[in-house]
Design an enzyme around this catalytic site. Structure first.
Site, PDB file in Angstrom:
ATOM      1  N   CYS A 156     -26.546  -2.258  -8.206  1.00 39.13           N
ATOM      2  CA  CYS A 156     -27.746  -2.576  -7.435  1.00 39.13           C
ATOM      3  C   CYS A 156     -27.400  -3.249  -6.119  1.00 39.13           C
ATOM      4  CB  CYS A 156     -28.665  -3.454  -8.279  1.00 39.13           C
ATOM      5  SG  CYS A 156     -29.107  -2.602  -9.790  1.00 39.13           S
ATOM      6  N   GLU A 157     -26.816  -2.495  -5.227  1.00 41.25           N
ATOM      7  CA  GLU A 157     -26.431  -2.950  -3.884  1.00 41.25           C
ATOM      8  C   GLU A 157     -26.392  -1.704  -3.013  1.00 41.25           C
ATOM      9  OE1 GLU A 157     -25.238  -6.010  -2.706  1.00 41.25           O
ATOM     10  OE2 GLU A 157     -25.239  -7.049  -4.644  1.00 41.25           O
ATOM     11  N   ARG A 214       0.803  -1.227   0.000  1.00 45.47           N
ATOM     12  CA  ARG A 214       0.000   0.000   0.000  1.00 45.47           C
ATOM     13  C   ARG A 214       0.839   1.284   0.000  1.00 45.47           C
ATOM     14  NH1 ARG A 214      -5.133   0.112   2.145  1.00 45.47           N
ATOM     15  NH2 ARG A 214      -4.652  -1.858   3.178  1.00 45.47           N
TER      16      ARG A 214
HETATM   17  C1  LIG Z   1      -0.726  -7.954   1.518  1.00 46.59           C
HETATM   18  C2  LIG Z   1       0.607  -8.358   1.979  1.00 46.59           C
HETATM   19  C3  LIG Z   1       1.643  -7.434   2.064  1.00 46.59           C
HETATM   20  C4  LIG Z   1       1.460  -5.973   1.759  1.00 46.59           C
HETATM   21  O1  LIG Z   1       0.691  -5.312   2.715  1.00 46.59           O
HETATM   22  P1  LIG Z   1       0.555  -3.733   2.634  1.00 46.59           P
HETATM   23  O2  LIG Z   1      -0.296  -3.386   3.791  1.00 46.59           O
HETATM   24  O3  LIG Z   1      -0.089  -3.413   1.343  1.00 46.59           O
HETATM   25  O4  LIG Z   1       1.921  -3.153   2.752  1.00 46.59           O
HETATM   26  C5  LIG Z   1       2.888  -7.885   2.436  1.00 46.59           C
HETATM   27  N1  LIG Z   1       3.115  -9.188   2.717  1.00 46.59           N
HETATM   28  C6  LIG Z   1       2.133 -10.108   2.653  1.00 46.59           C
HETATM   29  C7  LIG Z   1       2.453 -11.513   2.975  1.00 46.59           C
HETATM   30  C8  LIG Z   1       0.857  -9.735   2.280  1.00 46.59           C
HETATM   31  O5  LIG Z   1      -0.109 -10.653   2.235  1.00 46.59           O
END
Ligand SMILES: *Cc1c(COP(=O)(O)O)cnc(C)c1O
Length: 419
Positions: free
Chosen positions: A342-343, A275
């Site tokens: 439609c939700e 993220r």
């Molecule tokens: C989703 C995930 C991430 C990334 O998480 P973010 O919050 O997007 O940084 C890293 N490692 C694993 C194993 C994940 O499932």
């Protein structure tokens, strides 16, 4: 920090007015900023500069090939969770030695594909998976590089759907069984034990849970060492939050707190940010269809919908929603911003105070880069929105809007008798 800014009250993506993009490619669409992506990667990577480390971008957050290629060109590795993601990496020529494979439900085919590609390590999440990996590796006459993903049993203080480090969660090996599993793994000749990994959740905005996870895994590494099991990699996962509304720590603060308990171990540190790399680097652009008033409520009906961005209903997520043209702000209203699906769950915001838009106005849903397009669907037979990237004044369409033919690809019309 991102490069979506107003100039003369017009919202720009870098040097391109978003209204121009909307004219060219129609709404709704996702637009990403290359400059923001580069900056996010650089700032994160530099936060770990003093340490032997590898940033494995968690590509499930946003996996468009062009964006993967950009990160790979900057030295990123990848955290993958499926063979589809592995194929994306291979398609853009990523270095398999920089790929880690996470997830609780890897199939034999996925394990085999990962070993065939020669990835850095498979992050194993259960005892049966450990044996399955050994079995597949044995069949292939490979030695599988593995790490065990540990569930450190803590509360990362985030939404329950994106919390993965608590003992109730399906993720990782329980703390109480880790030592035993390592011992078991070290007796399997088809496995090469190379690491330990953890990932406690997503959109985490406090440092304490990361520090706690660090202390817990450091203790395990110490015990393993005494037991004669030497690791090379310590994978501390992802999860650093972004400022949707809250103020998460900066990458530099994050790195400092994360590294403190583990710096002395002498292991190569792997991180899996998703993220934080892409969230603020993307905006979802949509057009207002109708202003609707009922006896009790106001609705702003837009052409984007929950099939495009599901975060508001799935995680009660907050996204800032701003006008693309703010020259003539209407009176302030409190409205639900909703799509055509439609939700009742099809909303982008509820009871949101905003300048009353006119029909036809463009709105920008901010911080839509992460878990936006990748979670989109064709629900209500809506084609998925196109993805565009801006780099300075350059514009590239990196995924076309889906067509009706795309929607029905793979379907067969069989003639079933009416009775
Ligand atoms: C989703 C995930 C991430 C990334 O998480 P973010 O919050 O997007 O940084 C890293 N490692 C694993 C194993 C994940 O499932």
């Amino acid at each position: 920090m991102n490069y979506f800014e107003y100039r003369n009250d017009q919202l720009y993506a870098e040097d391109v007015p978003i209204a121009d993009l909307a004219r060219r490619i129609n709404t709704p669409f996702f637009v990403y900023s290359a400059r923001t992506l580069r900056r996010h990667f650089r700032v994160f990577d530099e936060a770990f500069a003093g340490t032997d480390h590898l940033v494995c971008y968690a590509m499930k957050a946003l996996s468009n090939l062009s964006i993967l290629k950009l990160f790979a060109s900057m030295g990123a590795g990848f955290d993958i969770v499926s063979v589809g993601e592995l194929m994306r990496c291979l398609r853009i020529g990523a270095d398999p030695r920089k790929i880690v494979f996470s997830g609780v439900g890897k199939t034999d085919e996925e394990i085999a594909a990962a070993l065939e590609a020669g990835i850095l390590m498979i992050n194993v999440e259960s005892r049966p998976e450990l044996h399955r990996v050994a079995e597949v590796a044995g069949r292939m006459k490979h030695r599988a590089p593995v790490s065990l993903r540990v569930n450190p049993d803590l509360d990362p203080g985030t939404h329950p759907h994106i919390s993965t480090g608590h003992r109730d969660s399906k993720f990782g090996v329980p703390l109480s069984q880790v030592d035993e599993y390592y011992a078991e793994a070290s007796a399997l000749a088809q496995l090469e034990i190379v690491g330990l990994s953890t990932h406690i959740g997503s959109q985490i905005t406090e440092m304490a849970p990361f520090a706690e996870a660090g202390r817990k895994v450091a203790a395990i590494v110490g015990r393993l060492r005494s037991a004669g099991i030497a690791l090379k990699y310590l994978d501390l996962g992802g999860g650093l939050g972004i400022p949707y509304q809250e103020q998460p720590p900066l990458p530099s603060e994050y790195a400092r707190a994360l590294l403190k308990p583990v710096a002395g171990l002498g292991l190569k540190i792997i991180t899996e940010p998703g993220r934080v790399m892409v969230g603020n680097a993307g905006v979802f652009v949509t057009r207002v269809l109708y202003n609707k008033e009922t006896d009790v409520k106001r609705f702003v009906v837009i052409d984007g919908a929950m099939n495009d961005l599901i975060r508001p209903v799935l995680y009660q997520a907050y996204h800032a929603i701003v006008p693309v043209d703010r020259r003539m702000p209407g009176k302030t209203v409190t409205a639900d911003i909703v799509g055509p699906v439609c939700e009742s769950g099809d909303f982008f915001a509820r009871e949101r105070e905003m300048a009353e838009p006119a029909e036809g106005d463009l709105l920008a849903v901010m911080s839509a880069g992460a878990y936006g397009f990748v979670m989109s669907s064709n629900y209500n037979s809506r084609p998925r929105a196109p993805e565009v990237i801006v780099d300075g004044a350059e514009v590239h369409v990196i995924r076309e809007r889906e067509s009706f033919e795309d929607l029905i690809r793979g379907e067969h019309i069989v003639s079933l008798k009416p009775a």
